[in-house]
Design a protein around this motif. Sequence first.
Motif, PDB file in Angstrom:
ATOM      1  N   VAL A 244       0.837  -1.205   0.000  1.00  0.00           N
ATOM      2  CA  VAL A 244       0.000   0.000   0.000  1.00  0.00           C
ATOM      3  C   VAL A 244       0.869   1.252   0.000  1.00  0.00           C
ATOM      4  CG1 VAL A 244      -1.651   1.338   1.366  1.00  0.00           C
ATOM      5  CG2 VAL A 244      -1.974  -1.120   1.091  1.00  0.00           C
ATOM      6  N   GLU A 245       1.922   1.254   0.817  1.00  0.00           N
ATOM      7  CA  GLU A 245       2.804   2.423   0.862  1.00  0.00           C
ATOM      8  C   GLU A 245       3.548   2.616  -0.454  1.00  0.00           C
ATOM      9  OE1 GLU A 245       5.265   1.725   4.207  1.00  0.00           O
ATOM     10  OE2 GLU A 245       3.642   1.963   5.673  1.00  0.00           O
ATOM     11  N   LEU A 246       3.966   1.514  -1.086  1.00  0.00           N
ATOM     12  CA  LEU A 246       4.640   1.620  -2.375  1.00  0.00           C
ATOM     13  C   LEU A 246       3.711   2.188  -3.439  1.00  0.00           C
ATOM     14  CD1 LEU A 246       7.066   1.059  -4.209  1.00  0.00           C
ATOM     15  CD2 LEU A 246       6.196  -1.279  -4.513  1.00  0.00           C
ATOM     16  N   ALA A 247       2.462   1.694  -3.450  1.00  0.00           N
ATOM     17  CA  ALA A 247       1.485   2.238  -4.397  1.00  0.00           C
ATOM     18  C   ALA A 247       1.237   3.716  -4.129  1.00  0.00           C
ATOM     19  CB  ALA A 247       0.174   1.462  -4.300  1.00  0.00           C
ATOM     20  N   GLY A 248       1.204   4.089  -2.844  1.00  0.00           N
ATOM     21  CA  GLY A 248       1.019   5.500  -2.512  1.00  0.00           C
ATOM     22  C   GLY A 248       2.162   6.367  -2.990  1.00  0.00           C
ATOM     23  N   ARG A 250       4.046   5.744  -5.531  1.00  0.00           N
ATOM     24  CA  ARG A 250       3.949   5.843  -6.996  1.00  0.00           C
ATOM     25  C   ARG A 250       2.874   6.855  -7.402  1.00  0.00           C
ATOM     26  NH1 ARG A 250       6.157   1.213  -9.480  1.00  0.00           N
ATOM     27  NH2 ARG A 250       8.103   0.780  -8.365  1.00  0.00           N
ATOM     28  N   LEU A 251       1.751   6.841  -6.695  1.00  0.00           N
ATOM     29  CA  LEU A 251       0.655   7.747  -7.041  1.00  0.00           C
ATOM     30  C   LEU A 251       0.978   9.195  -6.721  1.00  0.00           C
ATOM     31  CD1 LEU A 251      -2.413   5.638  -5.822  1.00  0.00           C
ATOM     32  CD2 LEU A 251      -1.759   6.113  -8.186  1.00  0.00           C
ATOM     33  N   THR A 252       1.794   9.414  -5.687  1.00  0.00           N
ATOM     34  CA  THR A 252       2.143  10.779  -5.293  1.00  0.00           C
ATOM     35  C   THR A 252       3.560  11.136  -5.731  1.00  0.00           C
ATOM     36  OG1 THR A 252       2.873  10.000  -3.100  1.00  0.00           O
ATOM     37  CG2 THR A 252       0.585  10.733  -3.318  1.00  0.00           C
ATOM     38  N   GLY A 253       4.077  10.411  -6.716  1.00  0.00           N
ATOM     39  CA  GLY A 253       5.433  10.683  -7.174  1.00  0.00           C
ATOM     40  C   GLY A 253       5.621  12.052  -7.780  1.00  0.00           C
ATOM     41  N   TRP A 254       4.530  12.673  -8.215  1.00  0.00           N
ATOM     42  CA  TRP A 254       4.634  14.001  -8.815  1.00  0.00           C
ATOM     43  C   TRP A 254       4.827  15.093  -7.773  1.00  0.00           C
ATOM     44  CZ3 TRP A 254       0.629  17.154  -7.129  1.00  0.00           C
ATOM     45  CH2 TRP A 254      -0.462  16.485  -6.554  1.00  0.00           C
TER      46      TRP A 254
END
Length: 289
Positions: A244-248, A250-254
């Motif tokens: 979940v943290e990894l996906a987060g 990636r989603l907030t990488g910007w």
Amino acid sequence: MSARTHLGRRALRFGSLAAAVGLWQLLTAGRVRLWLRFDHLPTATEVGRAFVRQVGTDQYWTDLTESLRRIGTGFLLAAVLGVAAGVLTARSRPAADLLGPVLEVVRPIPAIALVPVAIMLFPENEQGIVFITCAAAFFPITVATRHAVRAVPPRWEEAVRTMGGGRARVLWSVVLPGALPGVVGGLSVGIGVAWICVISAEMVSGQFGVGYRTWSAYTVLDYPGVFVGMATIGLLGRATSGAVELAGRRLTGWLPPVAAGAAAAAPPAAERAGRGPEEAWPARTEVPA
């Protein structure tokens, strides 16, 4: 972060875990009996041997698969429903007035206390376990989403509205991206709470699963088996929360790292302004869509 620093941190983490296991081995092998009675616990080597035996059986992997299926189904339902409820109650006063009181009354009830309700509501135990898992994760996700949405600066929305953006554009282009770090934090908390409740529900009414097998080992005084179940739960919880943290990330990488952390830790708008939740609604500039 340099490669040497990263390697050093990994070594420190591994060392702390190894030290904890070593201390456990010393206390249990020495049958230390102080205020805590370590002479009743299995040693780390006994648990390790039991773990190797169980990993080689089909039953272990069946239980693991069942628990993962339950946690996956319940958590995904909670994520969808929790984010939707959080956004709705944060953006709509009528929704907050209608749903808010109900949610706040039900939220303090432990999810495991819903086991009798699940048994009466659902014809099968599997459905009841998924329901309990979903209920456990739903409220942390809802609360985190609501606070994150209300913490989005009103000037971001006003800027889009002055350029002709409608409600849908504001929601998808401003509110959801701006609240995303806080939502990810709620998802991370929700997956941990979901594991607690799915294991408890399996112990009470399950027929398969890691929780059921751990409780079964306790009833026959197989204490190494109990610790194997506990270790499996810990590893599964760490793996899923890490996902979940990894996906987060990636989603907030910007987002810049500092901005992402600040946004995730930002207090609700009501707290920052020193006002109650009912006064925390951001002012909106009425510009035609």
